[in-house]
Structure formats: structure tokens, C-alpha cells
Scaffold this motif. Structure first.
Motif, short mmCIF file in Angstrom:
data_model
loop_
_atom_site.label_atom_id
_atom_site.label_comp_id
_atom_site.label_asym_id
_atom_site.label_seq_id
_atom_site.Cartn_x
_atom_site.Cartn_y
_atom_site.Cartn_z
N ALA A 47 23.46 13.55 -4.79
CA ALA A 47 22.93 14.90 -4.98
C ALA A 47 22.24 15.39 -3.71
CB ALA A 47 21.94 14.92 -6.14
N LEU A 48 21.48 14.49 -3.06
CA LEU A 48 20.78 14.90 -1.84
C LEU A 48 21.75 15.12 -0.69
CD1 LEU A 48 17.63 12.61 -2.01
CD2 LEU A 48 17.83 15.03 -2.52
N LEU B 92 14.98 -18.19 -8.40
CA LEU B 92 13.81 -19.04 -8.60
C LEU B 92 14.17 -20.50 -8.40
CD1 LEU B 92 12.12 -17.46 -11.73
CD2 LEU B 92 11.42 -17.31 -9.34
N VAL C 280 2.57 -10.96 -11.76
CA VAL C 280 2.37 -11.85 -10.62
C VAL C 280 0.94 -11.72 -10.12
CG1 VAL C 280 3.00 -12.23 -8.22
CG2 VAL C 280 4.78 -11.88 -9.91
N ARG D 233 -3.75 -16.44 -8.55
CA ARG D 233 -4.49 -17.63 -8.15
C ARG D 233 -4.22 -18.83 -9.04
NH1 ARG D 233 -10.12 -15.54 -7.69
NH2 ARG D 233 -9.12 -13.56 -8.20
N ARG D 234 -3.30 -18.63 -9.98
CA ARG D 234 -2.97 -19.78 -10.84
C ARG D 234 -1.64 -20.40 -10.45
NH1 ARG D 234 -4.15 -17.79 -16.75
NH2 ARG D 234 -4.88 -15.90 -15.75
N HIS E 185 1.22 -21.22 -7.80
CA HIS E 185 1.44 -21.31 -6.37
C HIS E 185 2.91 -21.57 -6.14
CE1 HIS E 185 -2.74 -21.15 -5.12
NE2 HIS E 185 -2.98 -21.74 -6.28
N PRO E 186 3.64 -20.52 -5.80
CA PRO E 186 5.07 -20.69 -5.64
C PRO E 186 5.37 -21.65 -4.50
CG PRO E 186 4.36 -18.56 -4.79
CD PRO E 186 3.18 -19.17 -5.46
N ASP E 187 6.35 -22.47 -4.71
CA ASP E 187 6.72 -23.45 -3.71
C ASP E 187 7.75 -22.80 -2.79
OD1 ASP E 187 7.46 -25.48 -2.18
OD2 ASP E 187 7.86 -26.89 -3.81
N ARG F 114 12.19 -22.12 -2.66
CA ARG F 114 12.66 -20.76 -2.80
C ARG F 114 13.55 -20.35 -1.63
NH1 ARG F 114 8.44 -16.51 -4.37
NH2 ARG F 114 9.80 -15.87 -6.03
N GLN G 54 3.37 -13.24 -0.98
CA GLN G 54 3.41 -12.45 -2.21
C GLN G 54 2.63 -11.14 -2.19
OE1 GLN G 54 2.56 -14.74 -5.65
NE2 GLN G 54 4.69 -15.15 -6.02
N TYR H 241 1.89 -9.00 0.09
CA TYR H 241 2.58 -7.93 0.83
C TYR H 241 3.86 -7.54 0.12
CZ TYR H 241 -0.59 -9.91 4.25
OH TYR H 241 -1.69 -10.39 4.87
N SER I 96 11.96 13.07 -9.76
CA SER I 96 11.50 14.25 -10.48
C SER I 96 10.43 15.03 -9.72
CB SER I 96 10.93 13.84 -11.83
OG SER I 96 9.75 13.07 -11.63
N MET J 181 7.88 -21.65 -9.19
CA MET J 181 6.69 -21.10 -9.85
C MET J 181 5.91 -22.19 -10.56
SD MET J 181 6.01 -17.67 -10.16
CE MET J 181 6.76 -16.10 -9.81
N GLN K 137 5.71 -25.31 -9.99
CA GLN K 137 5.15 -26.41 -9.22
C GLN K 137 3.74 -26.10 -8.76
OE1 GLN K 137 8.35 -27.92 -7.09
NE2 GLN K 137 7.16 -29.46 -6.03
N GLN K 138 2.88 -27.09 -8.80
CA GLN K 138 1.48 -26.93 -8.45
C GLN K 138 1.33 -27.30 -6.98
OE1 GLN K 138 0.09 -25.44 -10.73
NE2 GLN K 138 -2.01 -25.53 -10.20
N ALA K 139 0.85 -26.40 -6.15
CA ALA K 139 0.61 -26.73 -4.74
C ALA K 139 -0.83 -27.15 -4.58
CB ALA K 139 0.91 -25.53 -3.87
N ALA L 175 18.85 18.01 -9.33
CA ALA L 175 19.92 18.27 -8.38
C ALA L 175 21.28 18.12 -9.05
CB ALA L 175 19.81 17.30 -7.21
N GLY L 176 22.20 19.00 -8.68
CA GLY L 176 23.57 18.88 -9.18
C GLY L 176 23.96 19.90 -10.23
N ARG M 120 20.96 26.02 -3.50
CA ARG M 120 21.46 25.40 -2.28
C ARG M 120 22.45 26.32 -1.57
NH1 ARG M 120 19.14 20.48 -1.84
NH2 ARG M 120 18.38 19.70 -3.83
N ASN N 126 13.47 20.70 -6.24
CA ASN N 126 13.84 20.63 -7.64
C ASN N 126 12.60 20.35 -8.48
OD1 ASN N 126 16.27 19.41 -5.95
ND2 ASN N 126 17.08 20.41 -7.76
N PRO O 240 12.44 19.77 -12.23
CA PRO O 240 13.11 19.73 -13.53
C PRO O 240 12.11 19.59 -14.68
CG PRO O 240 13.27 17.59 -12.46
CD PRO O 240 12.49 18.48 -11.53
#
Lengths: 501, 338
Positions: free
Chosen positions: A46-47, A102, A222, A227-228, A230-232, A236, A392, A394, A411, B1, B3-5, B60-61, B69, B88, B90
């Protein structure tokens, strides 16, 4: 078959350096908007509509086709890596695709998705070239009664997604159905759950719900566990860039089945490629259960391969339906139809006679776009999966930003951002208390289809319910449904009797 | 996820928290600044010839978007305005945009609107109404045609109406939008059929309406000429008449509904509206701009390409026209029982 020489001429027309450039630009652009949650290819096209003032028709449509298919290649990338699908058509890809990521198999998952999209798209394009007019004519046998049968079938077929905890699954499904009813009812003009807010008159868009529930909900989740858990990072990021032969062999039948499931949906307007992707996912899941070592739930390559192939084969066929019949089956196709009008062209049977050079160059560009997209996406699988190495905070801040951007861009209303936030919190709550998300999305996709089709069928037949089972196609669909149910019951009974012994 | 580090020491975690907070502040600042500047940019500069924003009250459209346009294009190629952009807005059948435009402080905004918005404001009882904004100029009209499938037994309007009178609820009609339903309602009234007894299957756009005709869901349709006529040309639909005062130039083999004894002339018109804050001078300036834009060869080509018909109307006549149309459409909705 006289299509072949015409197609070759089309390749000659599409393979000029300038047109090749537009294919590549379109593919890159499509991939980019596909990757971002909320931004879809329909909006990108559309753009880009004003481009039609500057370009000649062939170049413009080649560009649009690149964007259209690029979106479908790109949307699975974030679905796999972040559990945040770029478009609704990638929702089904999150289920097993994200588990693969994962599991440390992100590059393979991305490669599976790219190859699946390629296969689905190429096969659909081939069928469009040779059989589009014939297939498209079939669509006239599909009325509301048939759509309703299809919706019922899809509901039952996808119910296995609900079955882990039945009450929670049903609650989630009901929420999805409820969200889909918000807005002005088209038949009676009655307001439903709008609370008098004009912003809700046109309903809550599937994009907002998808982004909120799947992406923003995940961000909150997430963040709440930052803090619980800790992804390895080591597991990954590990992974080979290419599929092993064994993996390829494993995925191959799923690509094939997904493509076959997706094809017919391209010519019937059920709102795009969401429904076939869900159905392809479910077929694979059912087949998987019969195997010795079920893979689903642990990152099954087939659970990703099938929906990806289905999504792209639907898209390819939808383009065929647009060209051959002038019927816009999806939102993007509707905007492309507007673009055709900009040039004073009318898609339909006459277009093949009046502007053959344009049509065949466009069809040829589908094939070129597929190859270009595969080339763009495969080597980048490794690179994309490096995204997971970003710390994570960021990474998820970035996702949250893009969620807001995507919804706002569609919209331009602050109201939708608040809606996004609200539904995102619901998504977080559902994750926190173990409610499955898939049934909600299925309710949102299939609910409107079921509702409008049953009402249209009854309006058309003046309230006669017999109209719902009045055609061979409905008999076939309900028969198939009965068969599936019978098999499920048989399997359950057998399992039980075995337990009894 | 799972696994505990090794647990982090306290200081990096606190630093992380401060960082997160910092980023949150920056993010909020960015969003606020961006939205402020975008609003300012959209409304900055009062001089109409310097900067104009064209508002399409739909996504759009669609038809409204196409109109704006195309207008943007003819303004740009002829350097009528230095900077012209389309946005637009809408929502709620185009009435969200009315609400927005009604509050804009700057004059250099032009919203396109027409029948669809009047229908929406009556049907939904929306808080914003077309009277809230200032009419600048009516530009064009689109006409509906009545079509049936090519293999339909109804060869003329009379055939169709006869079957309809016999069984009003069992002769379903369709159309791509609320305007098409209004046309059907008016035909029903003229033919002596109570609109409350008719069956209308709402389709989302012309494509769906065509599909509903071809698969037998609907017996007849009222639909925009541009949507329906190509399917007539390709032999899939048959046209029975056009809802217009005169036969259309170029397609003069199509009889008007009035010629066939059904005096229905409801047209889908498009006009441009400015914010109520615009002074009389500014409205005149806008009107001149629109006049110049629609006099360009680009615009003429656009009109032909989209099967539009030019139907200019301005000033007091336009105000009266909009008031009449609002009353007329309100009357039709009353007949429909909505």
C-alpha cells in the motif's frame, strides 16, 4: 501446452537488468517488513502504491510481487527466533520453530522455513502458470455453506492444540472468539462490546492481537523472570548453517503435505494464509503422534516445515486467482488490484489476452523472486540467529519498540497502542498461569469466518438450515470430519483398553 | 532457559536495573518528541500553497485513499503546492477522521468524504458528524450498477423486480459497502417492496460481492461501476441498469434505472472538507487549489482510469446538497429499520 513458450518469453521480459533490480529490491523490502512484528506485506504494498506513478507496469508489479513473497519469507524469522511472528501467517510457525531455536537449532529452523516457503511458492507458481483459470473457476462452487463446513472442520482439526488442559484451552479459545466479535456487526449494524468507543467500531485487528499476545506478552514474561531464568547462551548460539541430509529427509514430506494443503486456499477467500498454516501444522502433529518417537513439543522440524510451505503455496495461488479472475483473495491482493487499476489494467480472464507480455513477465518474476528470496534467506540464517546473542534487555527492548511501531504504522492511532498494551498484559497473564496461546489465535482467525459464513448461508437461503448441508462439497468436508473423529475415538478407545490390560 | 547459570553478583544486576530505567526514560522521551514533531510537521505552516495534508479517512488501498493519492499526484506534478502529503486515518466508517479534522487548528488540511461517512454517522450514531467540518468542494461522483450473474434468468430490471416482489426475503442482494445497500433499499421502495422484508448480504468490498453473485449466494448486486463493470465485460456478470440521472458517457448502452421505471439516482459522491478553524479566506484559497488540481491533464486521466465522473459543486449549493443527502440517507435508514 502453450503456456511454456509464453512463460519463456515472460522470463525474457523479466530478466532485464532493471527488472532484476526491482525483484531484488522488492524481496529485500518484503523480507524487512516481514521480519518486523506488525508490519505486513499488505501495508508495504500500500505504501509503495505511489511508485506506480514512476515505474512502468511490469517493473512495478515485479516489485510488488517481490514484496508480497518477501513478507512471507521474512515473517517466520522473528517467529522462530523470538516467538514473535512478523505477520499472522507465521503464527503456526512459532509453535515448533521457536522450540527448535530454544533447543539451539535456530539456523536449521530458519533454513527449514526458507526452504519450505520456497517449495510452497515454486509449486504454487507452477500450478498458477498452467492451471490458474481452471482452478479459479472451481472457486465458484465455494459458497458460504462450504466455508462454514470448512471453518467447522478447521475448528475440530485444530482442537488438538487445545487438548493439553481442556478448561484452560477452552478459556483461551473463548477469549479469542470474544475478541473477534468486537465491533459493528455487518448484518444488523449492532454494536458489540464496543463500550461506545468509535475506535472499536471496526473491530480489533488481528495484527494488534497477534503482536500483543505473542510478542509483547513474551517481552513482559521475559522481563518478569529476568532475574530468575538465566539463558544459556552457549546452547542458544550453537548450530550448523545447513540442514543435514537426515533433517532434510525428515522435513521433505512435511513440505510436500503443507504445499498441498495450502494450494486450494489460494482461490477461496478465507482471509489469507492463516487457516491453511494452522491446518498444515495440525496434520503434522497428528501424524507425529503415530510415530515411534513423537517429536512435537520438542522442536519438531516437520511442525515448522509444513505451515511454512502451506503459507507460501496459498500466497502463490492467491496471486493466480487475482490475475486469472480479478478476485482479490487477500488484503495484499486487494491492494495489488488497486495498483492494476492505476495503469488502467483489469486483472481477469481478459488480461491474459490484452496484456500477455505483462502477465507472463509477472509470472516469470514469481519464480525469480522465489530464487532470489532463497538466496537472500539461506545464508542469512546463521547471521539472523546471531540476534539471540544480543543481551536480553536490549533485544527485548528492541522487540517492544518494533511492536509499537508496527501497530502504530498500520493505523496511526494512539488508541491502538493502548489496546496493544492491554492485550499484551493479558498475554502475559496467560503465559504466567499456563494458558495456551494458540487457541486464542485460532479463535481470532476462525471465529469471524465461521460467523459470517453461517449468517450469509442462512440469509441466502432465507433461514433454511438445510442449505448448510446442501452440496457435495459440504458432504465431503463433513464426511472427512466424521472420519477424523472416528479415528480419534478409535485411537482413544484402543489406548484405554491397552491400559486396562 | 531451563538451565541454571552461576548467580550474578549484586552490582551488575543493579547496573542493569539502572540501565533499564535509563533506557525507559530515553524511550519515553523519543516517543513523545517524535509524536510532537510529527503533529507539528503535519500542521505547521498556514500557507496553503506551501504545505497541504490530504487526509484519507480509511486505510491505504481503498477508494478514499486512491482519491487522495491521485490528488496528491496531480498537485505535485504541476507544482501547485510545495509539499503535499497523504495520511490515512481509518476507523468507524471514516468518522474517526471527521473527529480529528474537526479539532485541527490549521487550515491546510483537506479530508475527502461523502456518502459512506453520512451512512456511518447515522447507522452507528457516532459523536462526530460531517456537519462538524467545513465543506470545500464536491469533486466527483461514482455510480452504482445493478448486476446479476451472466446465467441468471433475469434479463431486465422488470424480470428481477418481479421475482423480488414475489419473494422479497428469498431474493438476496449483495454489495460491497453501505452505499450499495442504500441503493438497493431505494430500488425496493420504488418497486413497492418493504425494505424491512428484503435480504441484503453484506460483502467486504466489490471482490467479495462478485464472488457472492458467482457462487449463487446472492441473486443480484448493487455495486460500484469500477468494481463490477470489468466482470460484465469478461462475460461473467450481466448489467441491468445504472443508478444515475443520465446514461454514462462512453457506456451509453447501459440504460439508467429511471428509464426502466425505477427512479433511483443515489450517487456515491466525493467532496473535500477542511477543519472548521479555517477562515473564509483560507477556505477560498483551498477551493482555488482544488479547482486547479482537478483542471490538470493528470487528473483528467485519473478520472477516466477509475471510471469516475466529475461533478463539481461548491459554496452554498454544496452546503444545501450535503444537508439534503444527510436527510435522504437518514430516511432510507429509517425505512430499513436500523
Amino acid at each position: 501446452m502453450d503456456s511454456l513458450p509464453l512463460l519463456m518469453e515472460g522470463f525474457a521480459g523479466a530478466l532485464t537488468p532493471a527488472n532484476l533490480l526491482w525483484v531484488v529490491v522488492g524481496c529485500l523490502l518484503g523480507t524487512a517488513v516481514g521480519v518486523m512484528p506488525g508490519l505486513g506485506s499488505s501495508m508495504a504494498v500500500a505504501l509503495l502504491l505511489p511508485m506506480t506513478f514512476a515505474l512502468d507496469p511490469t517493473a512495478a508489479f515485479i516489485l510488488f510481487a517481490g514484496v508480497y513473497f518477501g513478507g512471507l519469507f521474512g515473517d517466520s524469522t522473528m517467529a522462530i527466533l523470538m516467538n514473535t511472528p512478523g505477520q499472522a501467517s507465521a503464527i503456526a510457525s512459532t509453535f515448533e520453530g521457536h522450540r527448535m531455536a530454544l533447543d539451539g537449532r535456530a539456523p536449521q529452523a530458519l533454513a527449514t522455513a526458507a526452504i519450505g516457503a520456497f517449495i510452497g511458492g515454486i509449486i504454487a507458481s507452477t500450478i498458477v502458470v498452467f492451471f490458474a483459470p481452471t482452478l479459479a473457476e472451481l472457486s465458484r462452487y465455494f459458497g458460504p455453506a462450504e466455508y462454514f463446513a470448512l471453518a467447522v472442520f478447521a475448528f475440530i482439526a485444530t482442537s488438538s492444540v487445545v487438548s493439553e488442559s481442556v478448561p484452560k484451552g477452552l478459556a483461551s479459545l473463548m477469549l479469542g472468539l470474544g475478541l473477534s466479535t468486537v465491533g459493528i456487526d455487518a448484518v444488523t449494524g449492532t454494536q458489540r462490546f464496543t463500550l461506545g468507543a468509535p475506535q472499536l467500531f471496526e473491530g480489533i485487528s488481528l495484527i494488534t492481537v497477534t503482536v500483543a499476545i505473542l510478542a509483547l506478552g513474551e517481552v513482559f514474561h521475559v522481563a518478569s523472570r529476568a532475574r530468575r531464568d538465566h539463558p544459556d547462551l552457549k546452547t542458544r548460539s550453537a548450530g550448523r548453517p545447513w540442514l543435514k541430509w537426515a533433517e532434510f529427509k525428515e522435513a521433505a514430506p512435511a513440505w510436500g503435505r503443507g504445499t498441498v494443503i495450502g494450494l486450494p486456499f489460494g482461490v477461496i477467500p478465507v482471509g489469507g494464509s492463516e487457516v491453511p498454516t494452522f491446518m498444515a501444522y495440525d496434520v503434522e502433529r497428528r501424524l507425529d503422534r503415530r510415530r515411534r518417537l513423537p517429536q512435537f513439543g520438542k522442536g519438531a522440524i516437520r511442525g515448522l516445515a509444513a505451515p511454512e510451505a502451506a503459507g507460501n503455496s496459498t500466497t502463490g495461488m492467491a496471486m493466480g486467482a487475482l490475475l486469472a479472475l480479478g478476485l482479490p483473495v487477500s488484503a495484499t491482493a486487494a491492494i495489488m488490484l488497486a495498483a492494476f487499476r492505476q495503469y488502467g489494467l483489469q486483472p481477469g480472464p481478459l488480461l491474459f489476452d490484452r496484456n500477455p507480455e505483462l502477465v507472463w513477465a509477472l509470472l516469470a518474476s514469481f519464480f525469480i523472486a522465489m530464487v532470489v528470496l532463497l538466496i537472500i534467506n539461506l545464508p542469512f540464517a546463521q547471521l539472523w540467529s546471531k540476534l539471540l546473542l544480543i543481551p536480553q534487555p536490549y533485544l527485548y527492548a528492541g522487540i517492544a519498540l518494533f511492536c509499537g511501531l508496527g501497530v502504530f504504522a498500520t493505523s496511526g492511532r494512539v488508541f491502538d497502542l493502548l489496546l496493544l498494551l492491554g492485550i499484551g498484559l493479558v498475554g502475559f497473564g496467560m503465559r504466567r498461569y499456563g494458558y495456551p496461546l494458540a487457541p486464542l489465535m485460532i479463535g481470532m482467525v476462525l471465529g469471524p469466518l465461521a460467523e459470517t459464513s453461517i449468517r450469509d448461508a442462512l440469509l441466502s437461503s432465507d433461514g433454511n438450515y438445510a442449505a448448510l448441508i446442501d452440496s457435495p462439497i459440504t458432504w465431503f468436508i463433513y464426511g472427512l470430519l466424521a472420519l477424523v473423529l472416528a479415528f480419534t475415538v478409535r485411537a482413544a478407545v484402543r489406548k484405554k483398553s491397552r491400559q486396562d490390560i | 532457559m531451563s538451565q541454571q547459570a552461576t548467580p550474578d553478583s549484586a552490582s551488575p544486576s543493579r547496573r542493569k536495573r539502572i540501565l533499564t530505567g535509563g533506557f525507559a526514560v530515553v524511550a519515553v522521551g523519543c516517543v513523545a518528541a517524535a509524536s510532537f514533531f510529527s503533529i507539528q510537521a503535519a500542521s505547521g505552516g498556514t500557507d496553503v500553497r506551501n504545505n497541504v495534508t490530504l487526509i484519507a479517512p480509511a486505510a491505504a488501498g481503498g477508494g478514499w485513499d486512491t482519491f487522495q493519492r491521485e490528488l496528491q499526484q496531480s498537485m505535485q506534478t504541476n507544482d501547485l503546492v510545495n509539499n503535499v502529503q497523504v495520511i490515512n486515518v481509518p476507523g468507524a466508517g471514516g468518522t474517526i477522521a471527521i473527529g480529528n479534522v474537526a479539532q485541527l487548528p490549521e487550515a491546510n488540511n483537506l479530508m475527502v468524504g461523502g456518502t459512506g461517512q453520512i451512512a456511518a454517522q447515522i447507522q452507528f450514531g457516532t459523536p462526530s458528524r460531517l456537519q462538524d467540518v467545513t465543506p470545500v468542494a464536491k469533486v466527483l461522483e461514482e455510480y452504482d450498477i445493478v448486476v446479476v450473474p451472466a446465467d441468471s434468468p433475469h434479463e431486465t430490471m422488470d424480470d428481477l423486480v418481479e421475482a423480488w416482489q414475489e419473494n422479497p426475503s428469498g431474493t438476496p442482494w449483495t454489495g460491497g459497502g453501505s452505499f450499495d445497500q442504500l441503493v438497493m433499499t431505494e430500488i425496493a421502495l420504488v418497486a413497492g417492496i418493504s425494505p424491512g422484508e428484503t435480504t441484503y448480504i453484506p460483502s467486504d468490498g466489490g471482490g467479495e460481492a462478485i464472488q457472492a453473485l458467482l457462487n449463487g449466494t446472492a441473486v443480484a448486486a448493487a455495486g460500484g461501476f469500477a468494481d463490477m463493470y470489468p466482470q460484465v465485460e469478461s462475460g461473467r456478470l450481466r448489467v441491468l441498469g445504472v443508478a444515475a440521472e443520465d446514461r454514462l458517457a462512453g457506456e451509453d448502452d447501459i440504460p439508467t434505472l429511471a428509464e426502466e421505471g425505477y427512479d433511483v439516482t443515489l450517487t456515491n459522491w466525493r467532496a473535500l472538507f477542511a477543519p472548521p478553524s479555517a477562515t473564509e479566506e483560507e477556505v477560498t484559497e483551498l477551493r482555488e487549489l482544488v479547482d486547479e488540481a482537478v483542471a490538470t491533464p493528470e487528473w483528467a486521466a485519473t478520472v477516466e482510469r477509475n471510471y469516475w465522473r466529475e461533478a463539481p459543486l461548491q459554496g452554498e449549493e454544496l452546503d444545501q446538497y450535503i444537508a439534503d443527502e444527510t436527510e435522504r440517507i437518514g430516511g432510507l435508514f429509517e425505512e430499513m429499520g436500523q
